[in-house]
Design an enzyme around this catalytic site. Structure first.
Site, PDB file in Angstrom:
ATOM      1  N   LYS A  42       1.604   3.765   2.171  1.00 44.42           N
ATOM      2  CA  LYS A  42       2.283   3.694   3.459  1.00 44.42           C
ATOM      3  C   LYS A  42       3.488   2.801   3.395  1.00 44.42           C
ATOM      4  O   LYS A  42       4.660   3.323   3.651  1.00 44.42           O
ATOM      5  CB  LYS A  42       1.665   3.539   4.680  1.00 44.42           C
ATOM      6  CG  LYS A  42       2.234   3.722   6.008  1.00 44.42           C
ATOM      7  CD  LYS A  42       1.265   3.530   6.992  1.00 44.42           C
ATOM      8  CE  LYS A  42       1.865   3.921   8.647  1.00 44.42           C
ATOM      9  NZ  LYS A  42       2.915   2.666   8.686  1.00 44.42           N
ATOM     10  N   GLU A  43       3.258   1.741   3.117  1.00 46.99           N
ATOM     11  CA  GLU A  43       4.298   0.471   3.089  1.00 46.99           C
ATOM     12  C   GLU A  43       5.482   1.022   1.989  1.00 46.99           C
ATOM     13  O   GLU A  43       6.631   0.963   2.247  1.00 46.99           O
ATOM     14  CB  GLU A  43       3.816  -0.896   2.614  1.00 46.99           C
ATOM     15  CG  GLU A  43       3.160  -1.286   3.791  1.00 46.99           C
ATOM     16  CD  GLU A  43       2.162  -2.446   3.499  1.00 46.99           C
ATOM     17  OE1 GLU A  43       1.821  -3.301   4.209  1.00 46.99           O
ATOM     18  OE2 GLU A  43       1.950  -2.774   2.003  1.00 46.99           O
ATOM     19  N   ASN A  53       0.899  -1.232  -0.072  1.00 48.37           N
ATOM     20  CA  ASN A  53      -0.100   0.159  -0.113  1.00 48.37           C
ATOM     21  C   ASN A  53       0.901   1.268  -0.038  1.00 48.37           C
ATOM     22  O   ASN A  53       2.122   1.105  -0.008  1.00 48.37           O
ATOM     23  CB  ASN A  53      -0.801   0.230   0.882  1.00 48.37           C
ATOM     24  CG  ASN A  53      -0.355  -0.198   2.438  1.00 48.37           C
ATOM     25  OD1 ASN A  53       0.648   0.371   2.828  1.00 48.37           O
ATOM     26  ND2 ASN A  53      -1.052  -0.653   3.478  1.00 48.37           N
ATOM     27  N   ASP A  79      -4.820  -9.204   1.859  1.00 45.84           N
ATOM     28  CA  ASP A  79      -4.603 -10.504   1.430  1.00 45.84           C
ATOM     29  C   ASP A  79      -5.447 -11.037   0.452  1.00 45.84           C
ATOM     30  O   ASP A  79      -4.947 -11.679  -0.469  1.00 45.84           O
ATOM     31  CB  ASP A  79      -4.942 -11.464   2.860  1.00 45.84           C
ATOM     32  CG  ASP A  79      -4.211 -11.038   4.037  1.00 45.84           C
ATOM     33  OD1 ASP A  79      -2.854 -10.864   3.759  1.00 45.84           O
ATOM     34  OD2 ASP A  79      -4.698 -11.232   5.079  1.00 45.84           O
TER      35      ASP A  79
END
Length: 328
Positions: free
Chosen positions: A208-209, A206, A272
């Protein structure tokens, strides 16, 4: 655009695909009740428990997503030699999931995340876990288990929740093994471990990651961020999930996919679902862009539900037809 006939063929092929899921297997425990008073002992709500349920979580939720889509799954990870580990493997057996690659460890518990919910609100979460890296002996067992099954596998998903299973050594050997056998490897990463995944086929962070992987300014240019992360990790492609702004697929070019959801109710486990459907669709013959659109559709279904959830092929087809209504 995937036309309806091709989408149906891709979804029908899911049952022929064999996928290995390697990562941090967990159980999600939901205690559901109601609150109508505050405790006289402390200023906290008193939850009158109505029900409790255990569902597969973490990498086990990736397994669960794939199983509900009809794929054949080989699961690899570490659980404790305890009752929760038995509960997890019993659920795998019930769903005809191959759990022979799961290693039982005496030095760590099966990971459990317990959520207390009342009136559709999460009040508290309790975690049972030990985040230390695997021992060398445990790494040896895990790698050995994967090698013994590699000829049966069409694609590999590395599901990293930073609980110690996907060590640098384990990841490198798995990626090298996959390349030797011409097998897709996709990664749902944790930023602190990003450099472990150099040479994987694809990654699905995502925003942020992705920013944490690159140490980037949180308001920096999205297109530059995706391109630089793809190049840094030597990926074939990168699928960047962007919440309400949809997804961006980075290959030689950048293709943006708008988000669609019936109603955003709970994003637990949505990542997931994305990596499960994205990988499974690609292994079943979709282009990476087609796979991203199918994964985007699946995510739009599951965020409309409370808690960790999965999606069916029928739901994907129905929702895809509704949001991409101009079939070609």
């Amino acid at each position: 655009m995937v036309n309806k006939l091709k989408l149906t063929k891709i979804l029908d092929r899911f049952k022929e695909i064999k996928i290995a899921v390697i990562g941090d297997m967990m159980l999600d425990d939901y205690i559901i009740g109601s609150v109508d008073r505050i405790s006289p002992e402390a200023p906290v709500p008193v939850v009158n428990v109505k029900s409790e349920k255990f569902v597969l979580g973490g990498a086990a939720n990736v397994v669960n997503n794939l199983a509900d889509l009809g794929a054949k799954i080989f699961s690899f990870g570490i659980i404790g030699d305890d009752s929760n580990g038995e509960r997890l493997t019993n659920e795998f057996r019930r769903k005809n999931i191959n759990s022979d690659g799961i290693v039982k460890a005496e030095d760590r518990p099966t990971i459990v995340k317990r959520r207390i919910i009342a009136h559709n609100q999460q009040l508290l979460r309790l975690d049972w876990e030990d985040r230390k890296d695997l021992t060398t002996a445990q790494e040896d067992m895990l790698i050995k288990n994967v090698k013994e099954n590699i000829k049966e596998i069409d694609a590999i998903i590395l599901s990293d929740y930073d609980k110690g299973v996907l060590t640098k050594r384990v990841v490198k050997e798995i990626i090298d093994l996959a390349k030797e056998n011409n097998i897709i490897v996709t990664v749902d990463p944790k930023p602190k471990n990003a450099m472990n995944y150099i040479g994987a086929t694809s990654m699905t962070p995502n925003m942020k990651e992705a920013r944490e992987c690159m140490g980037a300014d949180p308001i920096g240019d999205v297109e530059r961020l995706g391109k630089e992360l793809k190049e840094k990790l030597k990926l074939d492609n990168l699928l960047l999930t962007r919440s309400e702004e949809g997804m961006s697929l980075f290959q030689d070019t950048v293709e943006n996919i708008p988000t669609f959801a019936k109603e955003v109710y709970d994003v637990t486990g949505a990542g997931d679902t994305v990596i499960s459907v994205f990988t499974l669709s690609a292994a079943a013959g979709a282009s990476w862009y087609e796979a991203a659109k199918i994964a985007n559709t699946a995510a739009g279904v599951v965020v409309g539900r409370m808690g960790t959830s999965t999606v069916t092929k029928e739901e994907i087809l129905e929702f895809y037809e509704r949001i991409y209504h101009e079939w070609k």
